[in-house]
Design a protein around this motif. Structure first.
Motif: not given
Length: 281
Positions: A159-169, A186-201
């Motif tokens: 949040f201080k913008k000292e890093i571009s992303s956070m990764e976990v090994i 871990l951040a930024p939150i990436e959009r899952d290209e395989n995600f299927v939005n079926k609606g209904g929520h």
């Protein structure tokens, strides 16, 4: 000959002692992994559901529409923050080697590193990585409260913008025989290209407000799931390694016992021949 027999006898004793130790360590790991595996398998659907909700909100909104700063990259920052999760102790087969291989491949000397586990700490410091904080993995199953100080470091940097992303090994637990070392953002939150939005929520009061309130909890759930997987993988790898070591020690003991018996029989035969030759003369 007598000295050789004594040496072989000592080696047999050593091999048997190692077999007993490795068997005990295998049993300890087996007792720990049962509880750990149950916890991981029960938590996994819950963690996946939280990820699903986040991905659904992302699918229904653009990055600009979401006010949270965890969507999108800190473009001005060039460094990354890596969490490296390992064990405190060794004797767990190739688990540590795979983790360290990932570290060398993914992390640069300018990036920030937070280590979880003494083995990761020692490795990263020895190889000149920029370690900003270290935590012990411990010998007990990780508690949910343990992650708060770990994630606080990431939040401060991001949040201080000292890093571009956070990764976990860390090591992902598939089953008792298979554990896979992975690196996940871990951040930024990436959009899952395989995600299927079926609606209904239906989101109330709105998907944007729910997203902002959900994000802190999202990071906790996802990171804790990673920590659980790493601990369970450690126990599975140690159980397998100690089982193999136990079998090897038994094989060595059996081979040495054969050599000892042959040498002893040869010695007795030679002594009988010497006695017989003395009587003939």
């Amino acid at each position: 000959m007598a000295e050789n027999l004594q040496q072989v006898k000592k080696r047999i004793k050593t091999a048997n002692s190692i077999a007993q130790i490795t068997k005990a360590m295998e049993m300890i790991a087996a007792s720990k992994i049962k509880k750990a595996q149950n916890s991981v398998e029960k938590n996994r659907p819950y963690a996946e559901r939280v990820k699903f909700i986040v991905q659904k909100i992302l699918a229904e909104n653009s990055d600009n529409a979401l006010s949270s700063s965890v969507v999108g990259t800190n473009n001005n920052a060039k460094k990354k923050l890596f969490y490296v999760i390992s064990s405190d102790k060794g004797l767990c087969g190739g688990l540590l080697a795979n983790i360290f291989k990932q570290v060398l491949a993914k992390v640069s000397k300018d990036d920030y590193v937070v280590t979880v586990g003494k083995k990761a700490q020692v490795f990263c410091i020895k190889n000149g990585f920029n370690v900003v904080a270290s935590f012990n993995m411990g010998s007990k199953f990780p508690a949910y409260g343990d992650i708060s100080p770990m994630l606080k470091i990431a939040k401060d940097f991001y949040f201080k913008k000292e890093i571009s992303s956070m990764e976990v090994i860390y090591t992902y637990f598939k089953n008792r025989l298979v554990q896979e070392c992975v690196s996940k953002v871990l951040a930024p939150i990436e959009r899952d290209e395989n995600f299927v939005n079926k609606g209904g929520h239906l989101f109330e009061p709105s998907s944007k407000e729910i997203f902002d309130s959900l994000i802190p909890y999202y990071f906790e759930v996802v990171f804790y799931d990673m920590l659980m997987n790493a601990y369970t993988s450690e126990q599975a790898a140690r159980m397998s390694a100690m089982s193999n070591a136990n079998e090897n020690a038994k094989d060595i003991s059996a081979s040495l016992t054969i050599i000892y018996n042959k040498s002893r029989q040869e010695k007795i035969t030679n002594e009988i021949l010497d006695l017989a030759n003395g009587q003939i003369h």
